[in-house]
Design an enzyme around this catalytic site. Structure first.
Site, mmCIF file in Angstrom:
data_model
loop_
_atom_site.group_PDB
_atom_site.id
_atom_site.type_symbol
_atom_site.label_atom_id
_atom_site.label_comp_id
_atom_site.label_asym_id
_atom_site.label_seq_id
_atom_site.Cartn_x
_atom_site.Cartn_y
_atom_site.Cartn_z
ATOM 1 N N GLU A 1 1.032 -1.302 0.111
ATOM 2 C CA GLU A 1 0.560 -0.238 -0.138
ATOM 3 C C GLU A 1 0.952 1.352 -0.221
ATOM 4 O O GLU A 1 0.326 2.383 0.729
ATOM 5 C CB GLU A 1 -0.918 -0.116 1.105
ATOM 6 C CG GLU A 1 -1.844 -0.656 1.243
ATOM 7 C CD GLU A 1 -3.083 -1.000 1.928
ATOM 8 O OE1 GLU A 1 -2.765 0.003 3.015
ATOM 9 O OE2 GLU A 1 -3.961 -1.601 1.928
ATOM 10 N N GLU B 1 -5.516 -8.088 -0.358
ATOM 11 C CA GLU B 1 -6.319 -7.867 1.139
ATOM 12 C C GLU B 1 -7.630 -7.647 0.360
ATOM 13 O O GLU B 1 -8.165 -6.838 -0.515
ATOM 14 C CB GLU B 1 -5.692 -6.860 1.461
ATOM 15 C CG GLU B 1 -4.202 -7.134 2.198
ATOM 16 C CD GLU B 1 -4.109 -5.770 2.621
ATOM 17 O OE1 GLU B 1 -5.215 -5.033 3.384
ATOM 18 O OE2 GLU B 1 -2.767 -5.305 3.125
#
Length: 503
Positions: free
Chosen positions: A175, A294
């Site tokens: 991320e 995710e």
């Protein structure tokens, strides 16, 4: 009263793509009680000689998890992997800045490799591209995968691991588009770092596969320019691009909540389009595959997490207790990925134990299966083969955010080697049973093996340590197959798995 009806045509020729077993992966981060109190609890009555909880191992084996992403997550962007190897008594405690806790480093790379073998899974290893870069990443690959005769490989051997771990799948950070991320970067900064890291990692071990960071979610201001820029740098050197998404029902609108997998469908299609744009731009023959590493429902614990005391060890963070409706959306999200099994090759339900997880534990006590355990388990165990595109006719509804939401959400997996067909189906209807008619003429000689249903009179029902059987599947479905025509009743707000096999 006339029941609502849906129909479906299933044909062997309508193949979407082979389902990579890694589509059913999961995730363990050094966060909350995922590691300490989750997979590992030294002194627990059911712990093995290394401190790994055998009750948790058994539950994970039920899920047949093929790959587990480790050690993060936000955690990895501040992690020095060297802190987690060597004699445990000499390891340093660190302030863990991503989640505001203290990391003891009792568990590290080698211990996690041992645990993965116990549960029968592979490791998807992540490298720190927040505070670190290519040098530390290449050293970690050498430590893990090089046989012997060099500094880092021989250091591993001195730590008691003569044979290399041979981790084959690696994430290039986590991320990195997020301002919350340690070492947050622009797309160009990350793209350049990821490119140079990918090069040296593959020079150390040419057999590994690499995952580049896509957007943290599609609501980011930089989506999808982030993907395009990162792939402009890395397209020829990586094998997958990551996607992350979580959904919640904070406004308590079940009809709208269950429609959110349509957003996931659109997210996947948008990323594929971006990947294919870069493919065209580079005149490449390679299709970029996707790693949805995710995904889950996450919102129940948001308020309680704000009250956690900082700088404690393994506090109970992100411990969502899941309901039936959460399990139904998880089922719909699995279906979304199966519908693009040609491009979504890996995925990680985030996470595996205690932290937004299908498995919960009590420190010093027992463990149990959450509602979301069951659609995940059904898909992982019975969803191996080729994903087929069903032609569906279904009643539809409109919700606050979505229009033309089909009451029936379904995916089909055909396992030719085992002569089996599995139908996964969710009835989103809040009020009525859905009568399903399926044209299966190419499978006329098959029989119904099982029609398993996950349902409850209360769509907010959940499982607890005291009542672990409150929401569990039952085999009371009425699916019947005759002359290539299948009929089945799908109860309101239900997850259904219908298994067929050659007679």
């Amino acid at each position: 009263m006339m029941r609502k009806k849906a129909s479906m045509i299933i044909d062997k020729e309508f193949a979407i793509g082979e389902v990579d077993p890694r589509l059913y992966g999961s995730f363990i981060e050094h966060l909350g009680r995922a590691v300490y109190g989750g997979i590992y609890e030294l002194g627990h009555p059911d712990a093995d000689e290394q401190g790994f909880r055998k009750d948790v191992v058994a539950l994970i084996q039920e899920l047949a998890v093929p790959i587990v992403r480790y050690p993060g997550g936000n955690f990895v962007s501040g992690y020095n992997w060297e802190d987690g190897v060597g004699p445990v008594t000499e390891r340093k405690k660190r302030l863990e800045l991503a989640w505001g806790t203290i990391e003891t480093n009792e568990i590290g790379t080698n211990e996690f490799a041992d645990w993965a073998k116990k549960v029968g899974t592979e490791v998807m290893m992540a490298v720190n591209l927040g505070t670190r870069g290519p040098d530390e990443a290449r050293n970690l690959v050498e430590y893990c995968n090089h046989p012997k005769g060099t500094y880092w490989s021989d250091l591993r051997r001195s730590h008691g691991y003569e044979q290399p771990h041979n981790f084959k799948t690696w994430c290039l950070g986590n991320e990195m588009d997020g301002p919350w991320q340690i070492g947050h970067k622009t797309a160009d900064e990350y793209g350049r770092t990821a490119l140079e890291t990918a090069k040296v990692m593959k020079w150390v071990d040419p057999t590994i596969e690499l995952v580049a960071c896509g957007s943290s979610n599609r609501a980011m201001a930089t989506f999808a320019q982030w993907e395009a820029t990162v792939l402009d740098h890395t397209y020829d050197h990586v094998d997958y691009l990551s996607l992350h998404t979580y959904y919640g029902n904070g406004d308590n609108d079940t009809a709208n909540f269950l429609a959110k997998s349509l957003d996931m469908d659109d997210f996947i299609h948008s990323i594929i389009a971006t990947c294919d744009y870069i493919k065209a731009k580079k005149r490449s023959k390679k299709n970029m595959m996707l790693s949805f590493d995710e995904w889950n429902v996450w919102f129940h614990s948001n308020e309680s997490d704000k009250k956690i005391e900082r700088w404690t060890i393994a506090p109970p963070q992100l411990e969502d207790i899941y309901t039936l409706e959460d399990a139904l959306l998880v089922g719909c999200m699995i279906i979304s990925m199966l519908k693009r099994a040609d491009r979504v090759k890996m995925a990680c339900l985030a996470q595996l134990v205690n932290v937004i997880a299908p498995i919960m534990t009590v420190n010093g006590g027992g463990s149990w299966r959450q509602t979301i355990f069951f659609p995940y388990m059904h898909a992982s165990v019975y969803g191996r083969g080729v994903s087929l595109k069903p032609l569906i006719q279904s009643p539809k509804y409109d919700s606050k955010e979505f229009t033309d939401v089909p009451m029936l959400e379904s995916a089909i997996v055909y396992n030719e080697a085992q002569n089996q067909v599995t139908i996964f189906a969710v009835n989103r209807d809040l009020e009525d049973t859905l009568e399903l008619a399926v044209d299966l003429r190419q499978f006329a000689n098959y029989r119904v093996v099982e029609h398993s249903i996950l349902e409850n009179t209360d769509h907010k029902a959940s499982n607890t340590m005291a009542n672990p059987q409150n929401v569990v599947p039952h085999a009371g479905g009425d699916a019947a197959l005759q002359d290539g025509r299948l009929s089945a009743s799908l109860p309101k707000l239900s997850w259904n798995m219908i298994r067929l096999a050659l007679s």
